[in-house]
Every structure is written in structure tokens, then in C-alpha cells.
Design a protein around this motif. Structure first.
Motif, PDB file in Angstrom:
ATOM      1  N   PHE A  75       0.844  -1.204   0.000  1.00 27.54           N
ATOM      2  CA  PHE A  75       0.000   0.000   0.000  1.00 27.54           C
ATOM      3  C   PHE A  75       0.875   1.249   0.000  1.00 27.54           C
ATOM      4  CE2 PHE A  75      -2.318   3.299   2.517  1.00 27.54           C
ATOM      5  CZ  PHE A  75      -3.341   3.543   1.623  1.00 27.54           C
ATOM      6  N   ALA A  76       1.922   1.226   0.847  1.00 24.23           N
ATOM      7  CA  ALA A  76       2.821   2.383   0.929  1.00 24.23           C
ATOM      8  C   ALA A  76       3.465   2.656  -0.431  1.00 24.23           C
ATOM      9  CB  ALA A  76       3.886   2.144   1.992  1.00 24.23           C
ATOM     10  N   LYS A  77       3.876   1.602  -1.108  1.00 24.82           N
ATOM     11  CA  LYS A  77       4.499   1.771  -2.429  1.00 24.82           C
ATOM     12  C   LYS A  77       3.513   2.382  -3.412  1.00 24.82           C
ATOM     13  CE  LYS A  77       8.728   0.111  -2.110  1.00 24.82           C
ATOM     14  NZ  LYS A  77       9.892   1.007  -2.273  1.00 24.82           N
ATOM     15  N   ASP A  78       2.256   1.969  -3.324  1.00 22.92           N
ATOM     16  CA  ASP A  78       1.230   2.471  -4.227  1.00 22.92           C
ATOM     17  C   ASP A  78       0.991   3.966  -3.985  1.00 22.92           C
ATOM     18  OD1 ASP A  78      -0.768   1.791  -6.258  1.00 22.92           O
ATOM     19  OD2 ASP A  78      -2.202   2.423  -4.714  1.00 22.92           O
ATOM     20  N   VAL A  79       0.925   4.350  -2.711  1.00 30.05           N
ATOM     21  CA  VAL A  79       0.727   5.762  -2.371  1.00 30.05           C
ATOM     22  C   VAL A  79       1.915   6.588  -2.871  1.00 30.05           C
ATOM     23  CG1 VAL A  79       0.592   7.411  -0.444  1.00 30.05           C
ATOM     24  CG2 VAL A  79      -0.770   5.299  -0.392  1.00 30.05           C
ATOM     25  N   MET A  80       3.126   6.058  -2.658  1.00 33.86           N
ATOM     26  CA  MET A  80       4.324   6.802  -3.077  1.00 33.86           C
ATOM     27  C   MET A  80       4.347   6.985  -4.593  1.00 33.86           C
ATOM     28  SD  MET A  80       7.469   5.720  -0.593  1.00 33.86           S
ATOM     29  CE  MET A  80       7.047   4.099  -0.023  1.00 33.86           C
ATOM     30  N   ALA A  81       3.974   5.930  -5.306  1.00 31.47           N
ATOM     31  CA  ALA A  81       3.971   6.022  -6.766  1.00 31.47           C
ATOM     32  C   ALA A  81       2.996   7.107  -7.212  1.00 31.47           C
ATOM     33  CB  ALA A  81       3.608   4.669  -7.374  1.00 31.47           C
ATOM     34  N   ALA A  82       1.804   7.113  -6.603  1.00 30.40           N
ATOM     35  CA  ALA A  82       0.774   8.090  -6.996  1.00 30.40           C
ATOM     36  C   ALA A  82       1.195   9.510  -6.627  1.00 30.40           C
ATOM     37  CB  ALA A  82      -0.556   7.732  -6.327  1.00 30.40           C
ATOM     38  N   ALA A  83       1.939   9.649  -5.517  1.00 34.03           N
ATOM     39  CA  ALA A  83       2.307  10.985  -5.032  1.00 34.03           C
ATOM     40  C   ALA A  83       3.639  11.453  -5.600  1.00 34.03           C
ATOM     41  CB  ALA A  83       2.358  10.980  -3.501  1.00 34.03           C
ATOM     42  N   GLY A  84       4.288  10.599  -6.383  1.00 34.14           N
ATOM     43  CA  GLY A  84       5.581  10.965  -6.954  1.00 34.14           C
ATOM     44  C   GLY A  84       6.693  11.051  -5.925  1.00 34.14           C
ATOM     45  N   VAL A  85       6.589  10.254  -4.875  1.00 35.00           N
ATOM     46  CA  VAL A  85       7.585  10.272  -3.794  1.00 35.00           C
ATOM     47  C   VAL A  85       8.729   9.320  -4.143  1.00 35.00           C
ATOM     48  CG1 VAL A  85       7.955   9.589  -1.390  1.00 35.00           C
ATOM     49  CG2 VAL A  85       5.944  10.942  -2.020  1.00 35.00           C
ATOM     50  N   PRO A  86       9.989   9.794  -4.062  1.00 36.24           N
ATOM     51  CA  PRO A  86      11.117   8.943  -4.452  1.00 36.24           C
ATOM     52  C   PRO A  86      11.357   7.789  -3.480  1.00 36.24           C
ATOM     53  CG  PRO A  86      11.900  11.025  -3.512  1.00 36.24           C
ATOM     54  CD  PRO A  86      10.418  11.136  -3.613  1.00 36.24           C
ATOM     55  N   THR A  87      11.365   6.568  -4.021  1.00 32.41           N
ATOM     56  CA  THR A  87      11.577   5.371  -3.190  1.00 32.41           C
ATOM     57  C   THR A  87      12.251   4.310  -4.047  1.00 32.41           C
ATOM     58  OG1 THR A  87      10.485   3.770  -1.741  1.00 32.41           O
ATOM     59  CG2 THR A  87       9.270   4.408  -3.728  1.00 32.41           C
ATOM     60  N   ALA A  88      12.629   3.179  -3.428  1.00 36.28           N
ATOM     61  CA  ALA A  88      13.267   2.102  -4.179  1.00 36.28           C
ATOM     62  C   ALA A  88      12.264   1.479  -5.154  1.00 36.28           C
ATOM     63  CB  ALA A  88      13.784   1.037  -3.215  1.00 36.28           C
ATOM     64  N   ARG A  89      12.740   1.114  -6.341  1.00 36.53           N
ATOM     65  CA  ARG A  89      11.885   0.368  -7.263  1.00 36.53           C
ATOM     66  C   ARG A  89      11.601  -0.992  -6.640  1.00 36.53           C
ATOM     67  NH1 ARG A  89      14.815  -0.959 -11.844  1.00 36.53           N
ATOM     68  NH2 ARG A  89      16.690  -0.508 -10.630  1.00 36.53           N
ATOM     69  N   SER A  90      10.402  -1.533  -6.873  1.00 38.57           N
ATOM     70  CA  SER A  90      10.050  -2.761  -6.145  1.00 38.57           C
ATOM     71  C   SER A  90       9.033  -3.603  -6.892  1.00 38.57           C
ATOM     72  CB  SER A  90       9.447  -2.373  -4.794  1.00 38.57           C
ATOM     73  OG  SER A  90       8.233  -1.673  -5.008  1.00 38.57           O
ATOM     74  N   TYR A  91       8.950  -4.877  -6.487  1.00 46.30           N
ATOM     75  CA  TYR A  91       7.907  -5.790  -6.962  1.00 46.30           C
ATOM     76  C   TYR A  91       7.224  -6.415  -5.759  1.00 46.30           C
ATOM     77  CZ  TYR A  91      10.346  -5.653 -11.452  1.00 46.30           C
ATOM     78  OH  TYR A  91      10.952  -5.246 -12.609  1.00 46.30           O
ATOM     79  N   VAL A  92       5.914  -6.598  -5.872  1.00 46.04           N
ATOM     80  CA  VAL A  92       5.176  -7.350  -4.859  1.00 46.04           C
ATOM     81  C   VAL A  92       5.097  -8.793  -5.357  1.00 46.04           C
ATOM     82  CG1 VAL A  92       2.984  -7.578  -3.641  1.00 46.04           C
ATOM     83  CG2 VAL A  92       3.832  -5.305  -4.270  1.00 46.04           C
ATOM     84  N   CYS A  93       5.519  -9.757  -4.522  1.00 47.54           N
ATOM     85  CA  CYS A  93       5.577 -11.164  -4.958  1.00 47.54           C
ATOM     86  C   CYS A  93       4.836 -12.075  -3.986  1.00 47.54           C
ATOM     87  CB  CYS A  93       7.028 -11.642  -5.019  1.00 47.54           C
ATOM     88  SG  CYS A  93       8.115 -10.579  -5.983  1.00 47.54           S
ATOM     89  N   THR A  94       4.119 -13.049  -4.542  1.00 50.81           N
ATOM     90  CA  THR A  94       3.439 -14.022  -3.686  1.00 50.81           C
ATOM     91  C   THR A  94       3.900 -15.452  -3.951  1.00 50.81           C
ATOM     92  OG1 THR A  94       1.631 -14.000  -5.270  1.00 50.81           O
ATOM     93  CG2 THR A  94       1.323 -12.673  -3.300  1.00 50.81           C
ATOM     94  N   THR A  95       4.635 -15.690  -5.025  1.00 47.17           N
ATOM     95  CA  THR A  95       5.101 -17.056  -5.294  1.00 47.17           C
ATOM     96  C   THR A  95       6.627 -17.088  -5.367  1.00 47.17           C
ATOM     97  OG1 THR A  95       5.185 -16.810  -7.698  1.00 47.17           O
ATOM     98  CG2 THR A  95       3.050 -17.461  -6.751  1.00 47.17           C
ATOM     99  N   ALA A  96       7.178 -18.302  -5.222  1.00 46.82           N
ATOM    100  CA  ALA A  96       8.633 -18.474  -5.255  1.00 46.82           C
ATOM    101  C   ALA A  96       9.194 -18.050  -6.611  1.00 46.82           C
ATOM    102  CB  ALA A  96       8.998 -19.926  -4.951  1.00 46.82           C
ATOM    103  N   ALA A  97       8.434 -18.335  -7.665  1.00 42.37           N
ATOM    104  CA  ALA A  97       8.916 -17.996  -9.009  1.00 42.37           C
ATOM    105  C   ALA A  97       8.989 -16.481  -9.186  1.00 42.37           C
ATOM    106  CB  ALA A  97       7.992 -18.619 -10.058  1.00 42.37           C
ATOM    107  N   GLU A  98       7.945 -15.786  -8.692  1.00 45.27           N
ATOM    108  CA  GLU A  98       7.945 -14.315  -8.782  1.00 45.27           C
ATOM    109  C   GLU A  98       9.102 -13.735  -7.976  1.00 45.27           C
ATOM    110  OE1 GLU A  98       3.086 -13.701  -9.086  1.00 45.27           O
ATOM    111  OE2 GLU A  98       4.164 -13.000  -7.306  1.00 45.27           O
ATOM    112  N   ALA A  99       9.322 -14.319  -6.783  1.00 43.35           N
ATOM    113  CA  ALA A  99      10.388 -13.810  -5.910  1.00 43.35           C
ATOM    114  C   ALA A  99      11.740 -13.974  -6.598  1.00 43.35           C
ATOM    115  CB  ALA A  99      10.361 -14.533  -4.564  1.00 43.35           C
TER     116      ALA A  99
END
Ligand code: AMP
Length: 415
Positions: A105-129
Motif C-alpha cells: 500500500f505504501a508503495k502504491d501511495v508513493m507512486a501516486a504521489a511521486g515520492v522517491p523510493t526504491a523500485r520494487s515488486y510485490v511477490c506471492t510465489t517463489a517464481a515471482e520472488a
């Protein structure tokens, strides 16, 4: 003003200590509290995650302000319950506290607000990770999506260890590694106006030299003599205000304490994480330097009147806090041991001991009751003096198997 503080750690003891020194505060209560808050406030046994219980206590006490310290009650909706009972509360709603409760959620808010943060992926499976880890390369940063008391993050160059942490969590955020020193910047907000506090730095690793496992924090200091000039203004403009504005735009107005964990990287300032409450142990040093009486500041957040607040006044000197933790912390803390030397540590008036995990037994002896046991805090003209005083006080305290770092604020004090 009658004030009720919710929580039972060193942060709440620091809040209670500052509130007890505010002439506007006529009655101070803390629930559930600890052996330290009991010295400055009336403590009440409540389940701090139970909003109905907390609200009922606030109404019974006739509280004019409730201050919710820890993240877990906020995420559980305790501030909502108190607000619904008609009592002003310092702390965000459950919906807004998701800024801390969910890294995604925090990443989503930051993206919408243009706040500088680390690039990231949300992962739920071992393959995605695995794919995300390989996209960024080592060192790997794997974060449990949910609340984990500051211990859900693994930073490692060992790909297997990174994958194992991802597998142990339901949902993880995997992100690029941020280099550079870290800064904690707190701000008080009422959902519209944002008032930044002084920056601090904490020490997350258990052992000297930033070795060992991540913890809830082993010490902190403020100010940061090495921080670039204009840092606070920059973060207010690029991080804090846009985040508060974005949350209001979404209908999840955030009031209370917005905590930005920042990395000053070679490519600029980046947000590592947001918290929805005062950080522990940075609160201990930030409040030690705040000269403006605290209750009015927190009430202005709770009542939406921060725009009318006078500029905050600060002690020009420095503050250092050293956490004394129990044997085995963080993996397997040992509790129930007597703590000696508490009065001696405060005897010369240069340091004070804030209680984290403590309780008093029937004979009034103070026993360890958690991983982080004490937060020994001192102020001084500069970091070197504050440090010396804090460590002199730590040396007068004995706790079987107790451990502390010896290098809190060392680099900054000798730079
Ligand atoms: P967090 O709970 O997100 O604050 O993470 C705990 C600690 O892990 C931080 O204080 C950092 O020391 C470290 N950390 C978190 N994210 C990163 C990152 N992207 N790059 C480097 N270190 C990180």
C-alpha cells in the motif's frame, strides 16, 4: 488537560515523561504501561488492541486527548474507536495506518504521489520472488508485506537466504538496494498541515559495527551534524506533504505521526519505509530535545488545528539513547531478571532511564519483561557529551546477560 497514552514501551515512557513535564497536563494515564510509565502516570490494565476497551477507558477517565503509541493498535483500529466515542485522538485511522501496515500500500501511495523510493515488486510465489531478485541483483532486499515490528526485512547477498525469507512470508515486497546513510524524520500532521520534527538516526542491527540481525532498534541520536543543509525542507516538500495530500485525496486522511525512514543515496533522497507512529528509539532523543510543551502539539494534530501552532522550539544541544536489551534478543529474549542500579543511573541528573520491557514485582523490584528492556537517554551540549553521559548511566545498570551496543552515535560524535 487529561491525557491517556496507549502502549507500554520506551516510546510511551518518553511520551509520558514529556507530557508529565507539560504544565497544561493535569492528569496523565497510560495503558497498559510498564514499570517506568507507572512512575509518571496512572497505569491501567487494558488490551491495547481492543478499541472498545480503550475507548471505554478514555470516556471513563474523561480524557481530553488519547495518544496511541504503537503500530499494532493503530492498524487494529483503536484510534477509530476512540474517535467514534467523541474523544480527540493522536494517531491515524486503521485505513491510513496501512501506510505502515502494508508495504505494498505504501508503495502504491508513493507512486501516486511521486515520492522517491526504491523500485520494487510485490511477490506471492517463489517464481515471482526469484525473478524479482534476479532483476535487481545483490544485495537483495526482501520485506514481509505485513507488520513485523521492524524485523520483517532481510537484506542479504545470499540468494538462498533471500528466497527462504520470501518463502516464509505470505506476500513480500522485493526492492532495489539503497546505499547511503539512513535518516529518520518524523512529522506531526492533522491530515493537511505537516510539521516536521528534528531528524534522528537509529541503529537497527544488534551488534557493534552494524553487524548481527535486525532489531527494533538498539539506540539513536539527534541532531545529525553530517546531514546536508536543507534536508528537512527537502523531505517536507518531496515526501511528507505529497504523501499526506495523496492520502487525503484518497479519502484516507492521515493524522498523527508520519515517520519517514530515508536513505540518502548517491542518487538522492529515497524513502525506505513509512511508519504511522513515533519511532522507537528515535522518539526518545527527539522528545528529549523538544522544548515546546508536547500536549498542545499532539492535541493540535487531533483537532485539525496544526496551522495555528507556533513554530516548534528545540534544544540546541544533542541527545543520545542506548538500548539495553535482554540476553538472547532479538531471537529468543530471556525475561524475568531483576534490574539493578536504576536510581544510580539517574543520580547525577545528566541521564534518564526510559523503560521498555519491564514490570514491577510484588516487592516493587523492577524485572525485565521483554527483548528491549531499557532506553538510557542523555542530553548534552553536543553528541560527544550526550554519549558520554548515556554510557556512564548504562554502566551503572546491571541486568543478567544484558546487552547493548557500544558504538551508538560514535561516528557522528567524532566526525
Ligand atoms: P524497514 O523495516 O523497511 O525500515 O527496513 C529495516 C531496515 O532494513 C532499514 O532500516 C534498512 O537498514 C534496511 N533496508 C530496508 N530497505 C532497504 C533497501 N531498499 N536498501 C537497503 N537497505 C534497506
Amino acid at each position: 488537560m487529561k491525557v491517556l497514552v496507549i502502549g507500554g514501551g520506551a516510546r510511551e515512557h518518553a511520551l509520558c515523561r514529556s507530557l508529565s513535564q507539560d504544565p497544561a497536563v493535569t492528569e496523565l494515564h497510560c495503558a497498559p504501561g510498564n514499570a517506568g510509565t507507572a512512575q509518571v502516570a496512572t497505569v491501567h490494565p487494558v488490551d491495547q488492541l481492543d478499541g472498545a476497551q480503550v475507548a471505554a477507558l478514555a470516556v471513563r477517565l474523561g480524557a481530553d486527548l488519547v495518544v496511541v503509541g504503537p503500530e499494532a493498535p493503530l492498524v487494529a483500529g483503536v484510534a477509530d474507536a476512540v474517535r467514534a466515542a467523541g474523544v480527540p485522538v493522536f494517531g491515524p485511522s486503521a485505513a491510513a495506518a496501512e501506510l505502515e501496515g502494508s508495504k505494498a500500500f505504501a508503495k502504491d501511495v508513493m507512486a501516486a504521489a511521486g515520492v522517491p523510493t526504491a523500485r520494487s515488486y510485490v511477490c506471492t510465489t517463489a517464481a515471482e520472488a526469484a525473478e524479482a531478485l534476479d532483476a535487481f541483483g545483490a544485495p537483495y532486499v526482501v520485506k514481509d508485506d505485513g507488520l513485523a515490528a521492524g524485523k520483517g526485512v532481510v537484506v542479504t547477498s545470499d540468494r538462498e537466504a533471500a528466497l527462504a525469507h520470501a518463502a516464509a512470508c505470505e506476500r513480500v515486497v522485493i526492492e532495489e538496494y539503497l546505499d547511503g546513510p539512513e535518516v529518520s524524520l518524523f512529522a506531526i500532521t492533522d491530515g493537511t498541515t505537516v510539521v516536521p520534527l528534528q531528524p534522528a538516526q537509529d541503529f537497527k542491527r544488534a551488534l557493534d559495527g552494524d553487524e548481527g540481525p535486525n532489531t527494533g532498534g538498539m539506540g539513536a541520536y539527534s541532531p545529525l551534524p553530517w546531514a546536508p543543509e536543507g534536508l528537512v525542507e527537502e523531505v517536507l516538500e518531496t515526501v511528507l506533504q505529497p504523501t499526506v495530500d495523496e492520502l487525503r485525496r484518497r479519502g484516507t486522511e492521515f493524522s498523527g505521526l508520519l515517520y519517514a525512514g530515508l536513505a540518502l543515496t548517491s542518487r538522492g533522497t529515497r524513502v525506505i519505509e513509512f511508519n504511522a507512529r513515533f519511532g522507537d528509539p528515535e522518539t526518545q532523543v527527539v522528545l528529549a530535545r523538544l522544548r515546546t510543551p508536547l500536549a498542545g502539539v499532539l492535541l493540535a494534530s487531533a483537532t485539525g488545528t496544526l496551522d495555528q501552532l507556533e513554530p516548534l522550539r528545540w534544544d540546541e544541544g544533542a541527545a543520545v539513547t542506548v538500548v539495553v536489551a535482554s540476553e538472547g534478543y532479538p531471537a529468543d529474549p530471556r525475561t524475568g531478571d531483576p534490574i539493578e542500579g536504576l536510581a544510580e543511573a539517574e543520580a547525577d541528573g545528566t541521564a534518564f532511564v526510559l523503560h521498555a520491557g519491564t514490570k514491577a514485582d510484588e516487592d516493587g523490584r523492577v524485572l525485565s519483561a521483554g527483548g528491549r528492556v531499557l532506553s538510557v537517554t542523555a542530553t548534552g551540549a553536543d553528541l560527544a557529551e550526550a554519549r558520554e553521559r548515556a554510557y556512564a548511566a548504562v554502566d551503572r545498570i546491571s541486568l543478567k546477560g544484558g546487552q547493548h551496543r557500544t558504538d551508538i552515535a560514535l561516528k557522528a560524535a567524532t566526525a
